[in-house]
Design an enzyme around this catalytic site. Structure first.
Site, mmCIF file in Angstrom:
data_model
loop_
_atom_site.group_PDB
_atom_site.id
_atom_site.type_symbol
_atom_site.label_atom_id
_atom_site.label_comp_id
_atom_site.label_asym_id
_atom_site.label_seq_id
_atom_site.Cartn_x
_atom_site.Cartn_y
_atom_site.Cartn_z
ATOM 1 N N ARG A 81 9.521 -5.118 5.442
ATOM 2 C CA ARG A 81 8.082 -5.058 5.147
ATOM 3 C C ARG A 81 7.441 -6.437 5.297
ATOM 4 N NH1 ARG A 81 6.634 -3.335 -0.409
ATOM 5 N NH2 ARG A 81 4.676 -3.930 0.535
ATOM 6 N N ASP A 90 6.029 -15.472 -5.475
ATOM 7 C CA ASP A 90 6.737 -14.902 -4.322
ATOM 8 C C ASP A 90 7.919 -15.751 -3.880
ATOM 9 O OD1 ASP A 90 3.780 -13.529 -2.676
ATOM 10 O OD2 ASP A 90 4.917 -12.919 -4.432
ATOM 11 N N LYS A 98 1.880 -12.300 6.281
ATOM 12 C CA LYS A 98 1.675 -10.894 5.880
ATOM 13 C C LYS A 98 0.478 -10.810 4.940
ATOM 14 C CE LYS A 98 4.186 -9.097 2.360
ATOM 15 N NZ LYS A 98 3.417 -8.530 1.253
ATOM 16 N N ASN A 99 0.418 -11.696 3.972
ATOM 17 C CA ASN A 99 -0.612 -11.578 2.933
ATOM 18 C C ASN A 99 -1.970 -12.110 3.366
ATOM 19 O OD1 ASN A 99 1.308 -10.347 1.429
ATOM 20 N ND2 ASN A 99 1.678 -12.068 0.048
ATOM 21 N N ARG A 116 1.055 -3.198 -11.713
ATOM 22 C CA ARG A 116 0.075 -3.536 -10.681
ATOM 23 C C ARG A 116 -1.271 -2.807 -10.848
ATOM 24 N NH1 ARG A 116 3.239 -5.478 -6.289
ATOM 25 N NH2 ARG A 116 1.389 -6.533 -5.533
ATOM 26 N N CYS A 137 4.890 -0.666 -8.778
ATOM 27 C CA CYS A 137 5.989 -0.813 -7.821
ATOM 28 C C CYS A 137 7.143 -1.427 -8.601
ATOM 29 C CB CYS A 137 5.568 -1.702 -6.646
ATOM 30 S SG CYS A 137 5.355 -3.391 -7.122
HETATM 31 C C1 EPZ Z 1 -0.852 -10.463 -4.027
HETATM 32 O O1 EPZ Z 1 -0.658 -9.255 -4.755
HETATM 33 C C2 EPZ Z 1 0.290 -10.546 -3.025
HETATM 34 N N1 EPZ Z 1 0.235 -9.399 -2.110
HETATM 35 C C3 EPZ Z 1 1.624 -10.560 -3.769
HETATM 36 O O2 EPZ Z 1 2.658 -10.712 -2.807
HETATM 37 C C4 EPZ Z 1 1.647 -11.772 -4.707
HETATM 38 O O3 EPZ Z 1 2.847 -11.778 -5.445
HETATM 39 C C5 EPZ Z 1 0.445 -11.680 -5.662
HETATM 40 O O4 EPZ Z 1 -0.785 -11.608 -4.906
HETATM 41 C C6 EPZ Z 1 0.367 -12.888 -6.598
HETATM 42 O O5 EPZ Z 1 0.266 -14.064 -5.850
HETATM 43 C C7 EPZ Z 1 -0.654 -9.407 -1.089
HETATM 44 O O6 EPZ Z 1 -1.423 -10.342 -0.920
HETATM 45 C C8 EPZ Z 1 -0.647 -8.215 -0.183
HETATM 46 P P1 EPZ Z 1 -2.614 -10.019 -8.148
HETATM 47 P P2 EPZ Z 1 -1.832 -8.705 -5.743
HETATM 48 O O7 EPZ Z 1 -3.758 -9.081 -8.148
HETATM 49 O O8 EPZ Z 1 -3.149 -9.039 -5.178
HETATM 50 C C9 EPZ Z 1 -2.300 -8.319 -12.590
HETATM 51 C C10 EPZ Z 1 4.689 -10.244 -1.765
HETATM 52 O O9 EPZ Z 1 5.854 -10.359 -2.169
HETATM 53 N N2 EPZ Z 1 -3.551 -7.593 -12.276
HETATM 54 O O10 EPZ Z 1 -2.887 -11.483 -7.973
HETATM 55 O O11 EPZ Z 1 -1.525 -7.295 -6.047
HETATM 56 C C11 EPZ Z 1 -1.128 -7.818 -11.763
HETATM 57 O O12 EPZ Z 1 -0.528 -6.703 -12.380
HETATM 58 C C12 EPZ Z 1 3.637 -9.664 -2.691
HETATM 59 O O13 EPZ Z 1 4.267 -10.602 -0.630
HETATM 60 C C13 EPZ Z 1 -4.182 -6.885 -13.299
HETATM 61 O O14 EPZ Z 1 -3.709 -6.850 -14.432
HETATM 62 O O15 EPZ Z 1 -1.554 -9.597 -7.041
HETATM 63 C C14 EPZ Z 1 -0.209 -9.018 -11.745
HETATM 64 O O16 EPZ Z 1 0.536 -9.044 -12.938
HETATM 65 C C15 EPZ Z 1 4.216 -9.213 -4.011
HETATM 66 N N3 EPZ Z 1 -5.329 -6.213 -13.002
HETATM 67 C C16 EPZ Z 1 -1.170 -10.205 -11.733
HETATM 68 O O17 EPZ Z 1 -2.433 -9.704 -12.188
HETATM 69 C C17 EPZ Z 1 -5.890 -6.225 -11.757
HETATM 70 O O18 EPZ Z 1 -6.953 -5.607 -11.564
HETATM 71 C C18 EPZ Z 1 -1.394 -10.812 -10.349
HETATM 72 O O19 EPZ Z 1 -1.760 -9.762 -9.482
HETATM 73 C C19 EPZ Z 1 -5.232 -6.954 -10.738
HETATM 74 C C20 EPZ Z 1 -4.074 -7.636 -11.018
#
Ligand code: EPZ
Length: 424
Positions: free
Chosen positions: A398, A306, A22-23, A122, A117
């Site tokens: 999902r 995850d 998915k990711n 996020r 969410c």
């Molecule tokens: C990706 O989400 C994945 N989703 C998530 O999988 C996964 O948990 C996550 O990466 C971490 O590995 C997809 O790839 C579609 P991040 P993403 O940006 O990109 C903070 C699942 O269950 N952050 O790495 O949204 C954020 O709030 C899903 O399949 C900021 O503060 O994750 C989080 O605490 C859930 N500012 C941390 O960084 C930003 O601009 C990591 O977020 C961006 C992120």
């Protein structure tokens, strides 16, 4: 709405084939917005999130058609619209990946500012800071992010913290940026590497993917391509956790063991026997109860956030005490309360859950709160005494393709039924 009815106590046995990731498929679909033309994306899992991303592409002017069970043909020749609306982004925040691709492809993007969410706020501040560094004008108005770029120029971008989506968005925005772009403190996840490889197949000049420093040299244009995405490492890890929890013995086919080395190492510590051979993982849990282990989620290649909920389920009947610390998201422990309703002994203090293993847990009516929490409750239900009902399983649809069918093929007693208490 549907719910799962699970009769616990069956040991999982047999073979299961892992689906596409998915990711990885969501950024791959977004990347087709970078260059107008005809693409085909293969190894695509049949998931709600994929359908949502296809709806977004269609809305932007692309045409997406399923060629077969797992291949999508995409024609982005007609992409003119640069607005990703609230109605779609609120359904799936990964729509925000359209930002980087639209900036690269059309030099403008208007994307509904993604709300939080269940698992956390996020924010996308790091994405926007990176886009500004590339010369974009970023404005937030009426709940939308408006980004325009008269011209994209290479820049050195250092992420304050690791962001998977931020790295993917900046990768896509930088492929046409004039000169050199460095993304430092970049995410190293396999899904980021897969996107980079797809972009390189399209003609992008990228190196360092999979390390903390990715270097991109801008090019004038790209060529559409055919691309098969990698397998879903989190689905593979989820089945391994289910095998351990039910004291089963299974074979995972069509997976990449290297992508879940941290999970395999952790499950081996609990007493599981795991053997990897090419794209196959053989796993069995002969011990009556797993040994308690401590878990701390960190960016790849460390233990993935995850998989945290799934391992928490496994630890509920472990021998000992397990400390599970979630460092990536601020609210990813909601499954703990539902597991407690099944008799688990879990105390959450801040972002750490202390799990005292109990002899056994019992079935109950529980409610899924997010995608991986759903998986955690299903795993617990498979091992609990008696019947477990998991409601709100639209969360699981999902991110897991045909999960009840795959579990049934492994001997689980699980049925999907209409949830009369939850309306349509
Ligand atoms: C990706 O989400 C994945 N989703 C998530 O999988 C996964 O948990 C996550 O990466 C971490 O590995 C997809 O790839 C579609 P991040 P993403 O940006 O990109 C903070 C699942 O269950 N952050 O790495 O949204 C954020 O709030 C899903 O399949 C900021 O503060 O994750 C989080 O605490 C859930 N500012 C941390 O960084 C930003 O601009 C990591 O977020 C961006 C992120």
């Amino acid at each position: 709405m549907d719910k799962f009815i699970i009769e616990g106590g069956e040991r999982l046995k047999g073979k299961v084939r892992i689906s596409g990731s998915k990711n990885a498929v969501l950024p791959a679909l977004a990347a087709t917005l970078l260059q107008r033309g005809k693409y085909s994306i293969g190894n695509v899992p049949r998931l709600m999130d994929v359908t949502t991303m296809m709806q977004l592409l269609d809305l932007l002017g692309a045409r997406c058609v399923w060629r077969d069970e797992h291949t999508i043909d995409i024609d982005t020749t007609g992409v003119e619209n640069h607005v990703a609306p609230y109605e779609l982004v609120k359904k799936m925040r990964a729509s925000v990946l359209a930002l980087g691709a639209l900036i690269g492809g059309l030099r403008k993007a208007t994307v509904s500012y993604p709300g939080g969410c269940a698992i956390g706020e996020r924010p996308i501040d790091l994405h926007l800071k990176g886009l500004s560094a590339l010369g974009c004008d970023v404005a937030i108005r009426e709940g939308y992010v408006d980004v325009t770029a008269k011209k994209l120029k290479g820049a050195r971008i250092v992420f304050d913290s690791v962001t998977v989506g931020g790295t993917e968005n900046l990768l896509m925005a930088a492929v046409f940026a004039k000169g050199e772009t460095l993304i430092e403190n970049a995410a190293r996840e396999p899904e980021v590497v897969d996107l980079a490889r797809m972009l390189k197949k399209m003609g992008a000049r990228i190196e360092g993917e999979g390390t903390a420093v990715i270097r991109i040299l801008g090019v004038g244009e790209l060529n559409p391509c055919a691309w098969d995405v990698i397998e879903d490492r989190i689905e593979a890890g989820t089945f391994l956790a289910a095998c351990g929890m039910t004291r089963g013995s299974i074979v995972l086919e069509n997976c990449v063991p290297e992508h879940i080395k941290a999970v395999i190492d952790k499950l081996t510590e609990t007493g599981m026997e795991i053997h990897c051979d090419g794209r196959t993982i053989k796993a069995s849990m002969s011990k009556r109860r797993p040994l308690a282990v401590d878990i701390r989620t960190v960016p790849y290649p460390g233990f993935p956030t995850d998989m945290q909920a799934q391992l928490m389920a496994s630890m509920t009947t472990s021998k000992g005490v397990s400390a599970i610390t979630e460092t990536i998201f601020e609210n990813r422990m909601m499954h703990a309360a539902e597991l407690r309703r099944m008799g688990a002994d879990i105390r959450v203090v801040g972002n750490t859950a202390i799990v005292h293993g109990v002899e056994s847990i019992s079935g109950a009516k529980v409610m899924a709160t997010d995608l991986r929490a759903s998986a955690s409750l299903i795993i617990a239900g498979l091992a609990a005494y008696g019947k477990t009902e998991v409601s709100r399983i639209y969360h699981i649809d999902r991110g897991y393709e045909r999960i009840e069918e795959k579990l049934k093929n492994l001997g689980a007693r699980i049925e999907r039924v209409k949830d009369e208490n939850m309306g349509a």
